[in-house]
Design a protein around this motif. Structure first.
Motif, PDB file in Angstrom:
ATOM      1  N   SER A   1       0.760  -1.197  -0.090  1.00 58.02           N
ATOM      2  CA  SER A   1      -0.030   0.043  -0.027  1.00 58.02           C
ATOM      3  C   SER A   1       0.917   1.369  -0.018  1.00 58.02           C
ATOM      4  O   SER A   1       1.548   1.583   0.880  1.00 58.02           O
ATOM      5  CB  SER A   1      -0.859   0.208   1.289  1.00 58.02           C
TER       6      SER A   1
ATOM      7  N   VAL B   1      -2.906   3.531  -1.335  1.00 59.74           N
ATOM      8  CA  VAL B   1      -3.392   2.795  -2.568  1.00 59.74           C
ATOM      9  C   VAL B   1      -2.576   1.506  -2.703  1.00 59.74           C
ATOM     10  O   VAL B   1      -1.370   1.382  -2.770  1.00 59.74           O
ATOM     11  CB  VAL B   1      -3.205   3.812  -3.764  1.00 59.74           C
TER      12      VAL B   1
ATOM     13  N   THR C   1      -1.055  -0.977  -4.676  1.00 63.51           N
ATOM     14  CA  THR C   1      -0.406  -1.516  -6.008  1.00 63.51           C
ATOM     15  C   THR C   1       0.863  -2.180  -5.868  1.00 63.51           C
ATOM     16  O   THR C   1       1.219  -2.424  -4.974  1.00 63.51           O
ATOM     17  CB  THR C   1       0.046   0.115  -6.781  1.00 63.51           C
TER      18      THR C   1
ATOM     19  N   ALA D   1      -8.042  -4.416  -1.063  1.00 73.62           N
ATOM     20  CA  ALA D   1      -8.574  -3.140  -0.947  1.00 73.62           C
ATOM     21  C   ALA D   1     -10.207  -3.323  -0.696  1.00 73.62           C
ATOM     22  O   ALA D   1     -10.771  -2.183  -0.541  1.00 73.62           O
ATOM     23  CB  ALA D   1      -8.507  -2.765  -2.304  1.00 73.62           C
TER      24      ALA D   1
ATOM     25  N   THR E   1      -8.378  -0.009  -7.731  1.00 72.43           N
ATOM     26  CA  THR E   1      -7.016  -0.037  -7.318  1.00 72.43           C
ATOM     27  C   THR E   1      -6.146  -1.187  -8.045  1.00 72.43           C
ATOM     28  O   THR E   1      -5.003  -1.213  -8.016  1.00 72.43           O
ATOM     29  CB  THR E   1      -6.988  -0.627  -5.875  1.00 72.43           C
TER      30      THR E   1
END
Lengths: 88, 326
Positions: free
Chosen positions: B142, B146, B148, B244, B302
């Motif tokens: 994270s 976010v 990814t 997420a 996400t």
């Protein structure tokens, strides 16, 4: 018979894991069974002595690690386990 | 030294250069992957712009210094990274450790920053990584809230703000940025992600049998049928979408999560697979496995590969409802 102390949930989980290891050890060959039982009981007793009983995060981490090792040991292709001391 | 000015992003793919197009002779129309995914090009643009901004800041700093020799680490390009640290062997609670990295001497992606921290500042930092190109899904974490993959996320070159790197949310932490994904993999295994057929493949023609040495043929698929798998097979199982999803946070044992359900839909929509109906039935039977999805769509927002798990789950729900009605 003395009254058994009321075990907390996390204590029951630890004991269930220990029981799982001993039961799995029974499935293996006799000499390996003794080695597994020795290794597992030493590990559990060491941690019981050294780890603070209020340190839930670490105990839960050890439980997850133990469960994963138990799943690996349950595999019929695994014949035994051994430990290695690394001296720094 | 990296060339960090904004590169010319107009190319043949943008429709510039009729001569170049003539040379290609319309082959690009048959291979849409050569044109490049718009999300990938936007990502590359963001990375290039960030690096250009960095170069501009460096030049600005040099001008202000009036050409004097630079100090050890130029202040204009140093950024603070707050990284989540927790070691199971040492006592204490998890904490955020700050590292200051000179972005001018580091690659553009967050993974480059982490590797630099590990190699130069602190070798005890633990994180997973493998391909460094966004295909293995190991380095998922994270970044600034976010989820990814670190190897595809350009660093936000605004040096006035600190960047926060934490492990995937609501997952058990093994050490620092490494999380326990065994439950996630078990759920993927539970949807039976392999081809299941009721009939053997059609026998091969005589020449194929001669060339291959066996009469067993292949399960054939037309390009239109293969196109149905686009957007489903690319999933790299990075676990960004599942971690997420608030529904997955509250019920990770029962709810399979968007990643596993995306793969389930991939097998349901594969024309070569004969057990599509049974797969959907198995998912819908245990009410929690699929119907815990509440269309929150956090997964689609996400996904680092720009896939759409919520659309796949909706499609499967629709399939189940229609089959129930039929």
């Amino acid at each position: 018979m003395a009254s058994r102390p009321k075990l907390s949930g996390i204590q029951r989980q630890v004991l269930a894991l220990y029981r799982g290891f001993l039961r799995t050890a029974r499935q293996k060959a006799p000499e390996e069974r003794h080695r597994i039982e020795a290794v597992v009981s030493v590990e559990f007793r060491e941690n019981a002595r050294n780890v603070d009983r209020r340190n839930f995060v670490y105990i839960e981490y050890l439980l997850r690690r133990g469960k994963r090792q138990l799943e690996q040991l349950k595999n019929p292709d695994i014949t035994g386990l051994s430990t290695l001391e690394v001296n720094k | 030294m990296l060339r960090r000015t904004l590169p010319a992003l107009r190319s043949v793919k943008d429709g510039v250069g009729g001569a170049a197009r003539q040379a290609v002779k319309g082959e690009a129309q048959h291979f849409p992957s050569l044109r490049g995914h718009p999300a990938a090009r936007a990502n590359a643009r963001e990375a290039a712009e960030g690096q250009a901004r960095l170069a501009a800041a460096e030049e600005e700093e040099e001008r202000r210094r009036g050409g004097r020799p630079a100090p050890a680490a130029a202040a204009a390009t140093v950024k603070e990274f707050q990284v989540y640290r927790w070691n199971p062997d040492s006592p204490g609670r998890p904490f955020l450790q700050s590292y200051f990295v000179d972005l001018a001497a580091c690659g553009p992606m967050v993974l480059d920053v982490l590797v630099k921290i590990k190699s130069e500042h602190d070798s005890t930092l633990a994180f997973r990584r493998s391909c460094r190109e966004g295909i293995c899904g190991s380095c998922s974490m994270s970044i600034d809230g976010v989820n990814t993959v670190a190897c595809l996320k350009p660093v936000d070159t605004d040096t006035s703000r600190a960047s926060m790197i934490t492990p995937l949310p609501h997952m058990y932490v093994v050490k620092d940025l490494v999380v326990d994904l065994t439950n996630f993999y078990q759920q993927y295994k539970s949807i039976e992600p392999w081809l299941k057929t009721k009939r053997p493949p059609p026998p091969a023609s005589a020449e194929e049998a001669g060339a291959r040495g066996t009469a067993r043929g292949e399960h054939r698929q037309s390009p239109a049928q293969r196109k149905k798998l686009d957007g489903l097979y690319e999933c790299i199982l990075c676990a960004c979408c599942s971690t997420a999803c608030p529904s997955y946070w509250w019920n990770s044992e029962e709810f399979l999560g968007p990643a596993a359900l995306l793969h389930a839909y991939r097998w349901v929509s594969d024309s070569r697979d004969d057990y599509g109906e049974e797969r959907v039935q198995a998912l819908a039977e245990g009410w929690d496995k699929m119907y815990r999805c509440r269309m929150i769509k956090s997964c689609t927002a996400t996904c680092p590969k720009s896939l759409d798990p919520s659309a796949a789950i909706s499609a499967m729900k629709a399939l189940h409802q229609l089959r129930k009605a039929a």
